[in-house]
Scaffold this motif. Structure first.
Motif, PDB file in Angstrom:
ATOM      1  N   LEU A 480      10.905 -13.124  -0.193  1.00 22.34           N
ATOM      2  CA  LEU A 480      10.108 -11.957   0.209  1.00 22.34           C
ATOM      3  C   LEU A 480      10.325 -11.640   1.689  1.00 22.34           C
ATOM      4  CD1 LEU A 480       6.736 -12.617  -1.680  1.00 22.34           C
ATOM      5  CD2 LEU A 480       8.277 -10.696  -2.042  1.00 22.34           C
ATOM      6  N   VAL A 481      10.357 -12.683   2.510  1.00 27.76           N
ATOM      7  CA  VAL A 481      10.590 -12.477   3.953  1.00 27.76           C
ATOM      8  C   VAL A 481      11.965 -11.846   4.163  1.00 27.76           C
ATOM      9  CG1 VAL A 481      10.957 -13.666   6.141  1.00 27.76           C
ATOM     10  CG2 VAL A 481       9.015 -14.293   4.701  1.00 27.76           C
ATOM     11  N   GLU A 482      12.941 -12.307   3.388  1.00 29.60           N
ATOM     12  CA  GLU A 482      14.301 -11.758   3.490  1.00 29.60           C
ATOM     13  C   GLU A 482      14.307 -10.272   3.124  1.00 29.60           C
ATOM     14  OE1 GLU A 482      18.523 -12.430   1.185  1.00 29.60           O
ATOM     15  OE2 GLU A 482      17.180 -14.159   1.345  1.00 29.60           O
ATOM     16  N   VAL A 483      13.584  -9.925   2.060  1.00 30.83           N
ATOM     17  CA  VAL A 483      13.467  -8.513   1.641  1.00 30.83           C
ATOM     18  C   VAL A 483      12.793  -7.696   2.736  1.00 30.83           C
ATOM     19  CG1 VAL A 483      12.247  -6.970   0.044  1.00 30.83           C
ATOM     20  CG2 VAL A 483      13.527  -8.925  -0.842  1.00 30.83           C
ATOM     21  N   LYS A 484      11.734  -8.260   3.327  1.00 32.03           N
ATOM     22  CA  LYS A 484      11.010  -7.549   4.388  1.00 32.03           C
ATOM     23  C   LYS A 484      11.918  -7.285   5.579  1.00 32.03           C
ATOM     24  CE  LYS A 484       7.874  -9.468   7.223  1.00 32.03           C
ATOM     25  NZ  LYS A 484       6.619 -10.030   7.747  1.00 32.03           N
ATOM     26  N   GLU A 485      12.730  -8.271   5.951  1.00 30.37           N
ATOM     27  CA  GLU A 485      13.637  -8.095   7.084  1.00 30.37           C
ATOM     28  C   GLU A 485      14.700  -7.046   6.798  1.00 30.37           C
ATOM     29  OE1 GLU A 485      15.018 -12.045   7.703  1.00 30.37           O
ATOM     30  OE2 GLU A 485      13.217 -12.677   8.823  1.00 30.37           O
ATOM     31  N   LYS A 486      15.116  -6.955   5.520  1.00 28.31           N
ATOM     32  CA  LYS A 486      16.154  -5.981   5.148  1.00 28.31           C
ATOM     33  C   LYS A 486      15.615  -4.558   5.074  1.00 28.31           C
ATOM     34  CE  LYS A 486      19.339  -8.654   2.236  1.00 28.31           C
ATOM     35  NZ  LYS A 486      19.788  -8.814   0.829  1.00 28.31           N
ATOM     36  N   PHE A 487      14.429  -4.403   4.456  1.00 36.35           N
ATOM     37  CA  PHE A 487      13.969  -3.053   4.104  1.00 36.35           C
ATOM     38  C   PHE A 487      12.629  -2.657   4.733  1.00 36.35           C
ATOM     39  CE2 PHE A 487      16.270  -4.856   0.396  1.00 36.35           C
ATOM     40  CZ  PHE A 487      17.398  -4.049   0.453  1.00 36.35           C
ATOM     41  N   GLY A 488      11.956  -3.604   5.370  1.00 38.92           N
ATOM     42  CA  GLY A 488      10.643  -3.298   5.933  1.00 38.92           C
ATOM     43  C   GLY A 488      10.709  -2.238   7.018  1.00 38.92           C
ATOM     44  N   ASP A 489       9.690  -1.409   7.097  1.00 39.05           N
ATOM     45  CA  ASP A 489       9.646  -0.364   8.119  1.00 39.05           C
ATOM     46  C   ASP A 489       8.201  -0.124   8.546  1.00 39.05           C
ATOM     47  OD1 ASP A 489       8.631   0.860   5.890  1.00 39.05           O
ATOM     48  OD2 ASP A 489      10.083   2.485   5.796  1.00 39.05           O
ATOM     49  N   GLU A 490       8.022   0.804   9.456  1.00 38.28           N
ATOM     50  CA  GLU A 490       6.682   1.122   9.966  1.00 38.28           C
ATOM     51  C   GLU A 490       5.941   2.021   8.976  1.00 38.28           C
ATOM     52  OE1 GLU A 490       5.285   0.008  12.860  1.00 38.28           O
ATOM     53  OE2 GLU A 490       7.073  -1.252  13.067  1.00 38.28           O
ATOM     54  N   ARG A 491       4.633   2.029   9.087  1.00 38.43           N
ATOM     55  CA  ARG A 491       3.815   2.944   8.278  1.00 38.43           C
ATOM     56  C   ARG A 491       4.160   4.397   8.592  1.00 38.43           C
ATOM     57  NH1 ARG A 491      -0.602   1.494   5.392  1.00 38.43           N
ATOM     58  NH2 ARG A 491      -1.155   3.680   5.262  1.00 38.43           N
ATOM     59  N   ARG A 492       4.083   5.247   7.603  1.00 33.52           N
ATOM     60  CA  ARG A 492       4.241   6.689   7.830  1.00 33.52           C
ATOM     61  C   ARG A 492       2.881   7.386   7.819  1.00 33.52           C
ATOM     62  NH1 ARG A 492       9.340   8.062   3.776  1.00 33.52           N
ATOM     63  NH2 ARG A 492      10.826   6.601   4.700  1.00 33.52           N
ATOM     64  N   SER A 493       1.998   6.951   6.917  1.00 37.08           N
ATOM     65  CA  SER A 493       0.669   7.566   6.821  1.00 37.08           C
ATOM     66  C   SER A 493      -0.301   6.857   7.764  1.00 37.08           C
ATOM     67  CB  SER A 493       0.135   7.478   5.392  1.00 37.08           C
ATOM     68  OG  SER A 493       0.956   8.219   4.514  1.00 37.08           O
ATOM     69  N   VAL A 494      -1.029   7.647   8.526  1.00 34.43           N
ATOM     70  CA  VAL A 494      -2.029   7.107   9.456  1.00 34.43           C
ATOM     71  C   VAL A 494      -3.389   7.166   8.772  1.00 34.43           C
ATOM     72  CG1 VAL A 494      -3.107   7.402  11.714  1.00 34.43           C
ATOM     73  CG2 VAL A 494      -0.680   7.919  11.414  1.00 34.43           C
ATOM     74  N   ILE A 495      -4.163   6.079   8.877  1.00 32.40           N
ATOM     75  CA  ILE A 495      -5.503   6.064   8.288  1.00 32.40           C
ATOM     76  C   ILE A 495      -6.526   6.301   9.395  1.00 32.40           C
ATOM     77  CG2 ILE A 495      -7.162   4.731   6.945  1.00 32.40           C
ATOM     78  CD1 ILE A 495      -4.837   3.090   5.864  1.00 32.40           C
ATOM     79  N   VAL A 496      -7.387   7.295   9.200  1.00 32.36           N
ATOM     80  CA  VAL A 496      -8.421   7.593  10.198  1.00 32.36           C
ATOM     81  C   VAL A 496      -9.780   7.587   9.519  1.00 32.36           C
ATOM     82  CG1 VAL A 496      -6.863   8.991  11.605  1.00 32.36           C
ATOM     83  CG2 VAL A 496      -8.275  10.106   9.878  1.00 32.36           C
ATOM     84  N   HIS A 497     -10.816   7.358  10.306  1.00 34.61           N
ATOM     85  CA  HIS A 497     -12.181   7.402   9.780  1.00 34.61           C
ATOM     86  C   HIS A 497     -12.558   8.830   9.442  1.00 34.61           C
ATOM     87  CE1 HIS A 497     -13.631   3.321  10.260  1.00 34.61           C
ATOM     88  NE2 HIS A 497     -12.997   3.250  11.417  1.00 34.61           N
ATOM     89  N   SER A 498     -13.289   8.987   8.352  1.00 36.95           N
ATOM     90  CA  SER A 498     -13.838  10.300   8.025  1.00 36.95           C
ATOM     91  C   SER A 498     -15.332  10.276   8.303  1.00 36.95           C
ATOM     92  CB  SER A 498     -13.606  10.622   6.544  1.00 36.95           C
ATOM     93  OG  SER A 498     -14.446   9.820   5.739  1.00 36.95           O
ATOM     94  N   ALA A 499     -15.930  11.453   8.251  1.00 32.02           N
ATOM     95  CA  ALA A 499     -17.379  11.532   8.476  1.00 32.02           C
ATOM     96  C   ALA A 499     -18.126  10.721   7.418  1.00 32.02           C
ATOM     97  CB  ALA A 499     -17.819  12.990   8.431  1.00 32.02           C
ATOM     98  N   GLU A 500     -17.561  10.648   6.189  1.00 28.04           N
ATOM     99  CA  GLU A 500     -18.225   9.898   5.114  1.00 28.04           C
ATOM    100  C   GLU A 500     -18.259   8.411   5.428  1.00 28.04           C
ATOM    101  OE1 GLU A 500     -16.150  10.801   1.580  1.00 28.04           O
ATOM    102  OE2 GLU A 500     -16.712  12.900   1.572  1.00 28.04           O
TER     103      GLU A 500
END
Length: 850
Positions: A480-500
Motif C-alpha cells: 500500500l505504501v508503494e502504491v501511495k508513493e507511485k500514485f498518491g497526490d494532494e486533495r483537490r476538494s477543499v472541505i469547509v464548515h457550513s452554517a449547519e
C-alpha cells in the motif's frame, strides 16, 4: 364411441406438455431472478475491487490484448470487439461508454484507461466513435491486475464456456473508496463518492494497525470525499453521516474568487465546478435565470475554459459580487449535492457499508490475495527446486549419466534408466534429458548451484509468510505504501464548515452562569464571576433594577450548554438552552421570557431543572422528575418523557383547580424527598414510595397541609450524605439542620417542625439541601442580592429560629434563595456604600442574632 376415445388419446400428450402454474407466482419468481441478475451482474460494484462486471471485463480484456501502459495504443473498436466477443454479451455501446468513462479525468478521480483522441468534455460533448479513438491501460489499472495469473482470485466461465474470466480483480488499489461507483439496480441504487488515494491508504494502514479503530479516528486520516473536478465540500455533517452510516448528503460548491478589474468592475471567476455538473448546461441555465430576473446583478457571462475551467461572471457596478455569488449558489448548479448511498456486493449480497466496513472488506480481500499468491509462488518454487535437485544429481554423476544416455536405445529407455539408477522422479529425469550441452560447462554448473541456493531461501521465506499472519499484514502495508508513493497526490476538494455545522455551542464557552428570572418573567444570564462572595449579615449588592413593582424571584446557577426544563404553575413544560437566554449586566432588567419561548402570558414559570443533554438514552431512562404542588400533591415521571422538545411545550402534570405547581427536582429514583410548608413543618419520605406515572397524571398526596391557608413552599431531593437541610424565613432568618433530625415517615403525613416560626422570623419561604462547599445567593423583593458561604452557618436543631442571613430594610422580604458552587476567592464583606468591613464583624453579627 371409438371416435371419442381417439380424441381423448390425442389429447393426452398435449396435457403432458402443459404445466398449469399460478401467473402471480411465475411473475414473482421471474422478476426476482431478473432483479438479482441486475443487482449482481450489472448495477452494483463488488466491495473488494470496486468494479462492476463490465468494468472488470474491459480491464481484463485490455490486459489479455496486451495494451499495457508501456505498449502502443490500440484502436478502441479492437478492444471493444475483444471484450464483446469473449466476456460481455451486450451492446457495444455499453462496453465503449464504460471504457470512455474510465479514461475521463473529470469522471474518475484516478482514471484507469489512457485514452487517445476525443473522449468527450465537461460540457457533455460525446466522445468520437470507437473507430477513431485509441486506448491502453494506465499504470494504476496494472496495479489492479497485478498477480492475476498467480491463482490469486477465482475464475468463472464466460457466457458460452469458451473462456474464463475473473470473478474479482486482485487489486492493490482500494478502488471502491478511491474511485467510488454509481448504479441503479432493481429496488436499490448505489452512489459512492471518490476519495483521495493518499488519505485512503493512510486510513487503511491505521485500520490494519488497530482493528478496533473508531470511524471518528479513521476520519483523522480520510477527511472526506475528493472529487475529480475539485470544488468545495460545504459542511462536515453530510460527510460524517456518510462515513458513519453509509448514507449522507454532501453539498458541493464551485471554487469561485471575486476580483476587481482595472476599470474597477467586480468579476466572479469560477475555476472548479461541482462533480458531475455539465458546464455548458449550467451556463445556459444561468443565462435563463438572468433573463427571467431570478438572478440580478450580472452583466455578462464568459466561458474562457480551455484545458482548465474558467467561467467569468461580470458584475454590474451597482451590485454586490458577494450577494450575486450567493444567489448563484442558491439558484444554479454552482452548488449541488451528492447523495451518498454506499451499497456494494459483499459475498454476492448487497450491503449498506460505512467507512470502516469498506476498508475492512478490502483488507480481507488483500489478505486472501497475499495468501493465495504466496501458495502459488511456493508451489512454483518447489517445482523448480525439484528440477534443480535433479540437475545437481546429474552434474554430480555426469560421466555415468552421459554413459547411460549414450547406451540407451530410446529416450524412454534413458528416462527409465535415470529413474532407476539415480532415484530421480519422472519430472527430474525428463528435465535432465532436455538439458542442452552448454549447461554442462563449469560456469553453468555454478549458476545452477547459485539458483538452487537462492530458491531455498525463497521457499523458506514463503513458508514463513504462510505461518505468520503479522508478516502477511506487513506485506499488505508495504504494498500500500508503494502504491501511495507511485500514485498518491494532494486533495483537490477543499472541505469547509457550513452554517449547519456551526451550532451556537461552537461559539459559546460552557462557562458557569447565573440565570435570574423576575416576578414578571423577565430573564437574563450573567457570568457567575460577577457576584463576589460576602459574609453573612452583609448588606449585599444590587442584583437588578426593579421597575413597575417587579423583583427577581428565581436565581439558577448553570453552565451555558445546559438544557433548562421550565415548568409553569399550570403544569406545562418548556425547553430552553441556557446560552439562548440573552446576556445582561447584573443590574439590567433582562428580557421577557415570552419573547424567547412560547409561554402563555397568563402562566408563570415556577420550577426549573438543569439537564446535561437530552440524547443519552441511558441517562434519560435512569433519571426521573419529581414535581410537587402548592396543595401538597407529588408526582414522579421518567425524564425520558420530557426528552423531545416542542416549541409550544407539553403537559407535565395535571393540576387540580385552585392548585399550582411550585417545584420540580431531577432524581435518580432512590432519593429521599423533603417537602416543607409555609407554617414551618416538613416531611421526609423515600422517593421509592412514589411510583412513576405518565406525563398527564395528577400525582399522589405528598404532605397534608396544617390549615386551609397553609401551602407547600418547597421540596428537595437528597442524595449527598454530607447535605444538610437549609430553611429560610421571609424576614431573613435561616439555619441548617442535619437530615437525621427529620425522621422518615409515610408519604402524606403532616410532617415535623423545621423552624420555629415567630413574628420576628416570618413564615417559611424556602428549603434547600446544602453542603459546606457551597455558597448561598439570597435576593429580596427590592432587588438586593447577597452571597454568603454555607459554612458560615452552623448546624442547629429543628425547632430553633435560626440566625439572620441578610439585613432587610423595613417592609422588605426575601424573594428567593439559590445555592452556587464555592469559588476560591478572598472573602469580603461590604457595607451599604460598598466599602470593606472588618472580617470579625461576621462573628459579631452572629453573636448578636443568637
Amino acid at each position: 364411441m371409438a371416435e371419442e376415445t381417439e380424441n381423448e388419446n390425442n389429447l393426452v400428450p398435449a396435457n403432458d406438455r402443459i404445466v398449469k402454474i399460478n401467473i402471480e407466482d411465475q411473475m414473482k419468481s421471474a422478476y426476482i431472478d431478473y432483479s438479482m441478475s441486475v443487482i449482481v451482474s450489472r448495477a452494483l460494484p463488488d466491495a473488494r475491487d470496486g468494479l462492476k462486471p463490465v468494468h472488470r471485463r474491459v480491464l481484463y480484456g485490455m490486459d489479455g490484448l496486451g495494451v499495457a501502459s508501456s505498449k502502443p495504443y490500440k484502436k478502441s473498436a479492437r478492444i471493444v470487439g475483444e471484450v464483446l466477443g469473449k466476456y460481455h454479451p451486450h451492446g457495444d455501446s455499453s462496453v465503449y461508454d464504460t471504457m470512455v468513462r474510465m479514461a475521463q479525468h473529470w469522471s474518475l478521480r484516478y482514471p484507469l484507461v489512457d485514452g487517445q483522441g476525443n473522449y468527450g468534455s465537461l460540457d457533455g460533448d460525446p466522445p468520437a466513435a470507437m473507430r477513431y479513438t485509441e486506448a491502453r491501460l494506465r499504470k494504476m489499472a496494472e496495479e489492479m491486475l497485478a498477480d492475476l495469473k498467480k491463482d490469486t482470485v477465482d475464475f468463472q466461465p464466460n457466457f458460452d464456456d469458451s473462456e474464463e474470466e475473473p470473478t474479482v480483480l486482485p487489486t492493490r488499489i482500494p478502488n471502491l473508496l478511491v474511485n467510488g461507483a454509481s448504479g441503479i439496480a432493481v429496488g436499490m441504487a448505489t452512489n459512492m463518492a471518490p476519495h483521495n488515494l493518499t488519505e485512503v491508504i493512510d486510513g487503511t494502514i491505521a485500520y490494519i494497525d488497530n482493528r478496533d479503530i473508531e470511524i471518528s479516528e479513521l476520519m483523522q486520516f480520510i477527511k472526506g470525499p475528493d472529487f475529480p473536478t475539485g470544488g468545495i465540500i460545504y459542511g462536515h455533517n453530510g460527510v460524517r453521516d456518510a462515513f458513519e452510516t453509509g448514507r449522507g448528503r454532501i453539498v458541493m460548491r464551485a471554487t469561485a474568487e471575486i476580483e476587481t478589474t482595472k476599470s474597477g468592475k467586480e468579476i466572479i471567476i469560477v475555476t472548479e465546478i461541482p462533480f458531475l455538473v455539465n458546464k455548458a448546461d449550467m451556463i445556459k441555465r444561468t443565462v435563463d435565470l438572468i433573463n427571467e430576473k431570478k438572478i440580478e446583478g450580472i452583466s455578462e457571462i464568459r466561458d474562457e475554459s480551455s484545458k482548465d475551467v474558467r467561467i467569468v461572471y461580470e458584475i454590474k457596478r451597482d451590485s454586490n459580487a458577494n450577494v450575486v455569488l450567493n444567489n448563484l449558489y442558491k439558484h444554479t448548479s454552482l452548488q449541488s449535492s451528492f447523495s451518498v448511498n454506499n451499497i456494494a456486493l459483499v459475498k454476492g449480497r448487497p450491503v449498506m457499508m460505512n467507512l470502516k466496513d469498506m476498508i475492512q472488506v478490502f483488507v480481507e480481500h488483500r489478505h486472501e490475495v497475499v495468501v493465495r499468491r504466496t501458495k502459488f509462488e511456493l508451489a512454483e518454487a518447489e517445482k523448480r527446486a525439484h528440477i534443480l535437485e535433479g540437475y545437481l544429481i546429474a552434474l554430480d554423476h555426469l560421466d555415468e549419466v552421459i554413459k547411460l544416455i549414450r547406451s540407451s536405445d530410446t529416450p524412454e529407455d534413458a528416462r527409465i534408466g535415470l529413474i532407476e539408477k539415480f532415484g530421480l522422479s519422472d519430472i527430474q529425469a525428463r528435465a535432465i534429458l532436455d538439458m542442452t550441452l552448454r549447461r554442462l560447462t563449469g560456469l553453468e554448473r555454478d549458476k545452477i548451484k547459485e539458483e538452487y541456493a537462492e530458491l531455498m531461501k525463497t521457499i523458506e521465506y514463503l513458508r514463513q509468510i504462510l505461518d505468520d499472519e503479522s508478516l502477511r499484514y506487513k506485506i499488505i502495508k508495504d504494498e500500500l505504501v508503494e502504491v501511495k508513493e507511485k500514485f498518491g497526490d494532494e486533495r483537490r476538494s477543499v472541505i469547509v464548515h457550513s452554517a449547519e455545522d456551526m451550532t451556537m455551542e461552537d461559539f459559546i464557552d460552557d462557562e458557569e452562569i447565573v440565570i435570574t428570572i423576575s416576578h414578571n418573567s423577565y430573564v437574563k444570564r450573567t457570568p457567575l464571576s460577577d457576584y463576589k462572595r460576602q459574609g453573612r449579615g452583609g448588606k449585599g449588592s444590587i442584583g437588578s433594577n426593579t421597575r413597575d413593582e417587579d423583583f427577581t424571584e428565581h436565581i439558577i446557577t448553570a453552565t451555558a450548554h445546559n438544557y433548562m426544563l421550565l415548568f409553569t404553575e399550570a403544569g406545562r413544560c418548556f425547553w430552553l438552552r441556557a446560552f439562548e437566554i440573552p446576556e445582561g449586566s447584573r443590574t439590567s432588567r433582562g428580557r421577557a421570557l415570552q419573547n424567547i419561548i412560547n409561554v402563555p402570558k397568563e402562566e408563570k414559570i415556577k420550577a426549573f431543572i438543569l439537564v446535561k443533554n437530552l440524547k443519552d438514552q441511558e441517562y434519560l431512562e435512569n433519571n426521573f422528575i419529581i414535581m410537587c404542588t402548592k396543595q401538597g400533591t407529588i408526582k414522579k415521571t421518567s425524564l425520558e418523557a420530557y426528552s423531545r422538545p416542542r416549541a409550544n411545550g407539553i403537559n407535565a402534570i395535571n393540576i387540580n383547580e385552585g392548585d399550582q405547581l411550585i417545584e420540580a427536582c431531577l432524581t435518580s429514583g432512590t432519593s429521599e424527598i423533603v417537602m416543607a410548608l409555609r407554617s414551618g413543618r416538613a416531611i421526609r419520605f423515600n422517593e421509592s414510595t412514589v411510583r412513576p406515572m405518565g406525563r398527564t397524571a395528577t400525582g399522589v398526596r405528598g404532605i397534608t397541609l396544617s390549615s386551609a391557608t397553609d401551602e407547600v413552599v418547597g421540596m428537595i431531593s437528597l442524595n449527598n450524605p454530607e447535605s444538610t437541610v437549609l430553611v429560610v424565613s421571609e424576614k431573613g432568618y435561616g439555619k441548617r439542620t442535619d437530615i437525621e433530625d427529620y425522621r422518615i415517615t409515610n408519604r402524606g403525613g403532616k410532617g415535623v417542625k423545621t423552624i420555629n416560626v415567630t413574628d420576628k422570623t416570618g413564615e417559611l419561604v424556602a428549603i434547600k439541601d446544602v453542603t459546606n462547599d457551597e455558597d448561598l445567593m439570597i435576593i429580596n423583593k427590592s432587588g438586593i442580592v447577597i452571597r454568603i458561604g454555607v459554612d458560615t452557618l452552623r448546624v442547629m436543631g429543628r425547632a430553633t429560629q435560626g440566625v439572620r442571613l441578610i439585613t432587610l430594610k423595613e417592609n422588605d422580604e426575601i424573594a428567593s434563595i439559590t445555592k452556587v458552587v464555592r469559588e476560591e476567592e478572598e472573602e469580603i464583606i461590604t457595607d451599604e456604600e460598598g466599602e470593606n468591613l472588618a472580617s470579625d464583624s461576621t462573628e459579631q453579627t452572629e453573636n448578636n442574632e443568637d
